[in-house]
Structures are given as structure tokens and as C-alpha cells.
Design a protein around this motif. Structure first.
Motif, PDB file in Angstrom:
ATOM      1  N   SER A 152       0.848  -1.191   0.000  1.00 50.34           N
ATOM      2  CA  SER A 152       0.000   0.000   0.000  1.00 50.34           C
ATOM      3  C   SER A 152       0.881   1.237   0.000  1.00 50.34           C
ATOM      4  O   SER A 152       0.390   2.358  -0.058  1.00 50.34           O
ATOM      5  CB  SER A 152      -0.916   0.010   1.232  1.00 50.34           C
ATOM      6  OG  SER A 152      -0.154  -0.058   2.416  1.00 50.34           O
ATOM      7  N   PRO A 162      -5.689   0.507  -2.896  1.00 55.24           N
ATOM      8  CA  PRO A 162      -5.838  -0.598  -1.932  1.00 55.24           C
ATOM      9  C   PRO A 162      -7.230  -1.230  -2.036  1.00 55.24           C
ATOM     10  O   PRO A 162      -8.236  -0.520  -2.067  1.00 55.24           O
ATOM     11  CB  PRO A 162      -5.626   0.090  -0.580  1.00 55.24           C
ATOM     12  CG  PRO A 162      -4.858   1.335  -0.894  1.00 55.24           C
ATOM     13  CD  PRO A 162      -5.360   1.781  -2.233  1.00 55.24           C
ATOM     14  N   ARG A 165      -7.308  -6.597   2.612  1.00 55.50           N
ATOM     15  CA  ARG A 165      -6.179  -7.072   3.427  1.00 55.50           C
ATOM     16  C   ARG A 165      -6.290  -8.578   3.609  1.00 55.50           C
ATOM     17  O   ARG A 165      -7.394  -9.117   3.740  1.00 55.50           O
ATOM     18  CB  ARG A 165      -6.143  -6.370   4.786  1.00 55.50           C
ATOM     19  CG  ARG A 165      -5.895  -4.873   4.668  1.00 55.50           C
ATOM     20  CD  ARG A 165      -5.708  -4.227   6.019  1.00 55.50           C
ATOM     21  NE  ARG A 165      -4.474  -4.652   6.679  1.00 55.50           N
ATOM     22  CZ  ARG A 165      -3.283  -4.123   6.421  1.00 55.50           C
ATOM     23  NH1 ARG A 165      -3.156  -3.170   5.503  1.00 55.50           N
ATOM     24  NH2 ARG A 165      -2.212  -4.538   7.063  1.00 55.50           N
ATOM     25  N   THR A 272      -1.665  -5.761   2.594  1.00 54.27           N
ATOM     26  CA  THR A 272      -2.635  -5.077   1.739  1.00 54.27           C
ATOM     27  C   THR A 272      -2.402  -5.471   0.285  1.00 54.27           C
ATOM     28  O   THR A 272      -1.270  -5.443  -0.202  1.00 54.27           O
ATOM     29  CB  THR A 272      -2.503  -3.549   1.874  1.00 54.27           C
ATOM     30  OG1 THR A 272      -2.796  -3.173   3.217  1.00 54.27           O
ATOM     31  CG2 THR A 272      -3.461  -2.834   0.937  1.00 54.27           C
ATOM     32  N   THR A 312     -10.019  -2.996   3.108  1.00 55.01           N
ATOM     33  CA  THR A 312      -8.985  -2.090   3.612  1.00 55.01           C
ATOM     34  C   THR A 312      -9.612  -0.978   4.439  1.00 55.01           C
ATOM     35  O   THR A 312     -10.787  -0.659   4.274  1.00 55.01           O
ATOM     36  CB  THR A 312      -8.209  -1.461   2.435  1.00 55.01           C
ATOM     37  OG1 THR A 312      -9.125  -0.850   1.527  1.00 55.01           O
ATOM     38  CG2 THR A 312      -7.410  -2.521   1.730  1.00 55.01           C
TER      39      THR A 312
END
Length: 312
Positions: A152, A162, A165, A272, A312
Motif C-alpha cells: 500500500s 488498496p 487485506r 494489503t 482495507t
């Protein structure tokens, strides 16, 4: 007041059938509603458009003029609808998409190929499964259109969006004795001395793992560095050691069938996944289409019950 195409369609149908009631039946509209539409047209154009008699309905001179124009406009609208429906199929060309190694994004390749084939059969899709930093370099130089990569943090020459995750899990041989009950989260400190099979130190995921282990003051025994998911799965199942991967990769890859999976904590290791495109080269029409499809598929992945994946 504007004139919508629904009213024009009703007007044309009344003249074609010579009857409000017949037109209402064909259009499946209540007769009073159809009469109201004609009244609205007459109010807008400030002219009588239809003459009603015992033998049916005929257009006035103004009505004939509107009838001719309405037919042209409605045909153009129909043609526009056809061309819009065909637009996806007419997009042709080539698009190259990178998917980071050891990321759940690699499991998106098949859904992406299938959806692109269904929506844009004239686009040839090239999939590249490689290291994140190499993918970003390919995008910077225009050799690749886009990629899903781990990071990221800003990278010169590319733009990052992004997306989600991924949490990392310990994947071990089924018979390996580990602290705690099977299925319980495992602190990273428990990996001290455990044989590990990991990506090389050039891989972004390896740097994350090393940072997490360092914070936990754990010193596992790295016995091999493997860059192939099938080879890694075979080594784990053969008892050569454990590895650390996103949970979704393990559940999606048949090569890990039968392995034991433990969530890692204290600290949690997560990464990420970002969409990477050039910050100076515009996306082609095929690439724009592919990006839209890719984001749709990622959205479904995030909303699914894949282990360890969250927005994210």
C-alpha cells in the motif's frame, strides 16, 4: 416540459392501430393512462394531434408531422439499444494482468478469465503470476496494463488502489505437533525453531513475515525458499516443514489438501493487496473493461467467507 419516448411510442401505436383501446391492449397500458399521454403531447406541442370519430382515430396534419419524426426517433433509440448491447462484444484487443505470487489474487485468475470470456469474447487476456515488485516495474514501462500486488506504500511510476487485506496463517504437515489445541490461534513466538519453507527475501510477503517474527522475537529454522505454490504444497505435505500463507490461498489450492492450518497472532501478519496501474500511461479500452471486471470479482471475494480477507 419534456417529451419522453414512452409517450411518442404510445402516440405511434395509436396511429398504427387506429384505436386507443387496441393500442392500450398491445402496450398493456390502461386506456385512461394512454389518453392522458396523448393529452400531454397535445399540450406540449400546442396542437391537436388526433381526430376521434366513430370509425376510429386519424392524425391531424400536425399529428402526421409528429408521427414521421417520432418513427425516426424511436428507430434511432432502438438502434442505440442494439449497439449498446453489442458494445461489450465489439471491444477487442489484448490486456495483460499480473497477479501477485502467494496472494489470494492468484485464485482470481480463473473467475477473471471466465467473466472476461463471457462479457468480452474479443479480448485476449494475458495473466502473469510473478513477484510484486517485478509486476510494478512491468507496469511502469508499459509492458503490462495492471496488477494486483502486495503493498500500500507509494511506488514511483504507478498508482495504487488498496482493495483488501489478507491475514497470514501457518500451514503445516497434518501430523506435526504444535503448541495448543488443533485449530487454536498460535502466537508467532511458538514458531521458534520450527522448520519453515518461505518465499525468498526479495518477496514482499517474506519481508512481512520476517518483520512479524522479529517483533515476536522468534527465530524459526528456514530450511528452504520456494517460489512455486505446487512445490510448496508438496513439500509441506511431505513433512519437510511448515509455511506461512494467506488462508484463502491454502483453502483454494488443492496442493494443500490435508494440511493443518493455524491462525497466527501476537502479532497478526497481514498484507494489503492493491490494484496497480501506470500513473502516466492511459488504459486502453480492453484494459478499462478488464479493470471493471476485476474490481467486480474482487468485490465478490471481499463479501465472501474466505478466511482472513477483509476490506482495507
Amino acid at each position: 416540459m419534456s417529451v419522453d419516448f414512452k409517450k411518442l411510442k404510445s402516440f405511434v401505436k395509436i396511429i398504427d392501430t387506429g384505436s386507443v383501446s387496441r393500442a392500450a391492449s398491445i402496450l398493456r397500458v390502461a386506456q385512461p393512462a394512454l389518453s392522458q399521454q396523448i393529452a400531454s403531447l397535445e399540450q406540449h406541442f400546442k396542437h391537436q394531434l388526433l381526430i376521434r370519430s366513430n370509425v376510429g382515430i386519424t392524425p391531424t396534419e400536425a399529428g402526421l408531422i409528429l408521427y414521421r419524426h417520432a418513427q425516426i426517433m424511436l428507430k434511432q433509440i432502438d438502434q442505440a439499444s442494439v449497439e449498446i448491447d453489442q458494445s461489450a462484444k465489439s471491444v477487442a484487443g489484448r490486456v495483460s494482468i499480473g497477479l501477485a505470487t502467494y496472494s489470494s489474487s492468484s485464485s482470481l485468475s480463473l473467475p477473471l478469465l471466465k467473466e472476461m470470456r463471457a462479457r468480452y469474447p474479443q479480448i485476449i487476456v494475458h495473466i502473469n503470476d510473478s513477484f510484486g515488485h517485478i509486476l510494478s516495474e512491468l507496469i511502469m514501462t508499459g509492458k503490462m496494463d495492471m496488477a494486483l500486488i502486495y503493498t500500500s506504500n507509494p511506488i514511483k511510476g504507478v498508482s495504487l488502489q488498496p482493495l483488501f487485506r489478507e491475514e497470514m496463517f501457518l500451514v503445516s504437515p497434518a501430523d506435526l505437533a504444535l503448541p495448543g489445541e488443533p485449530g487454536e490461534p498460535l502466537p508467532l513466538s511458538a514458531l521458534d525453531g520450527v522448520p519453515l519453507l518461505l518465499p525468498s527475501k526479495t518477496h514482499f510477503l517474506r519481508r512481512l513475515i520476517d518483520e512479524g517474527l522479529s517483533r515476536a522475537r522468534s527465530e524459526p529454522d528456514v530450511v528452504a525458499e520456494i517460489e512455486s505454490v505446487p512445490a510448496l504444497g508438496a513439500a509441506v505435505l511431505d513433512g519437510l516443514g511448515s509455511t506461512i500463507l494467506p488462508g484463502s490461498v491454502v483453502t483454494d489450492a488443492p496442493t494443500f489438501a490435508g494440511a493443518q492450518i493455524r491462525r497466527l497472532t501476537t502479532p497478526v501478519i497481514d498484507a494489503t493487496v492493491s490494484l496497480c496501474v501506470s500513473d502516466h500511461l492511459p488504459l486502453s479500452e480492453p484494459a478499462l473493461a478488464a479493470r471493471s471486471v476485476l474490481l467486480d470479482i474482487v468485490g465478490k471475494l471481499i463479501s465472501s467467507s474466505q478466511p482472513g480477507i477483509r476490506p482495507t
